[in-house]
Write an enzyme that holds these catalytic residues in place. Structure first.
Site, short mmCIF file in Angstrom:
data_model
loop_
_atom_site.label_atom_id
_atom_site.label_comp_id
_atom_site.label_asym_id
_atom_site.label_seq_id
_atom_site.Cartn_x
_atom_site.Cartn_y
_atom_site.Cartn_z
CB SER A 133 -0.85 0.08 1.15
OG SER A 133 -1.63 1.30 1.15
CE1 TYR A 146 -4.20 -1.92 5.02
CE2 TYR A 146 -3.38 0.27 4.25
CZ TYR A 146 -4.01 -0.99 4.02
OH TYR A 146 -3.96 -1.17 2.80
#
Length: 240
Positions: A133, A146
């Site tokens: 990501s 995350y």
């Protein structure tokens, strides 16, 4: 349609929806035999053979590969796409959430890869693509656990690429920006006004819109393709 994956077999984790589903569609269209590992079948039935799998559970992953072995003795492509998100800061994040996010996103990727690598080692076109990501490389508010997990995926990608270069297994990663997936929709639905929240989210994106799942999938398929036999240890941003 280009059939560069003709005769190749692929496993995609998280293939029931979003990015994973789009990868399943693309690989199937390009000739691959696709197996989707996911907790739920979702919409993959037209594009992949469904095998129930919770990558956060070692026994579930082992059972999924045992089931896979009943249908296929070979594996050429692994797409480690399954993962979960978390919305909070390091100050507010609980140990329980840290363990859950890291177990699924990082250890889960390693679990699946561990069982896939002996099969991939036998392929002439072996490739692994991990979904990381932009949160791994950009500071994004309220994404502590995350972001840390996706940073670990990037480091893991480099380590795997180095370790398995002698095996002929290429390992790369993609770094999606905010993507119009069911997970993002669920986050928006928690807002007081989902429509207003989506407009605000789109406005903060450099291109003024969310990235589409198919755009991420196209990048994953590019990196997995046997036509890219010299690309390994690379991460590709798809963030607008």
């Amino acid at each position: 349609m280009n059939k560069e994956f003709e005769g190749l077999t692929a496993i995609i984790t998280g293939a029931g929806s979003g990015i994973g589903l789009e990868v399943a569609k693309g690989l199937t269209a390009k000739g691959a035999k696709v197996f989707g590992f996911d907790i739920n079948q979702g919409e993959m039935s037209s594009y992949a053979t469904y095998i129930k799998c919770d990558i956060g559970n070692e026994l579930s992953v082992t059972e999924a590969f045992n089931e896979f072995a009943k249908s296929s003795k070979s594996l050429d492509v692994l797409i480690n796409n399954a993962g979960i998100g978390s919305l909070t800061t390091v100050e507010k994040e609980t140990d329980e959430v840290w363990h859950k996010v890291l177990n699924i996103n990082v250890v889960g990727t390693a679990r699946v890869s561990r069982l896939a690598i002996p099969l991939l080692r036998q392929s002439k076109h072996a490739a692994i693509v991990n979904t990381a990501s932009v949160a791994a490389i950009d500071g994004i508010p309220n994404r502590a656990a995350y972001s840390a997990s996706k940073g670990a995926i990037l480091a893991l990608t480099l380590a795997m690429a180095t370790d398995h270069l002698p095996d002929g297994i290429r390992v790369n990663a993609v770094n999606p920006g905010t993507t119009d997936t069911p997970w993002v929709k669920r986050l928006l639905d928690q807002a007081d006004d989902a429509k207003v929240a989506k407009i605000a989210l789109e406005a903060r994106q450099p291109m003024g819109r969310l990235v589409s799942p198919s755009e991420i999938a196209n990048a994953i398929i590019f990196l997995a393709s046997p036509m890219q036999a010299s690309i390994t240890g690379t991460s590709l941003n798809i963030d607008g």
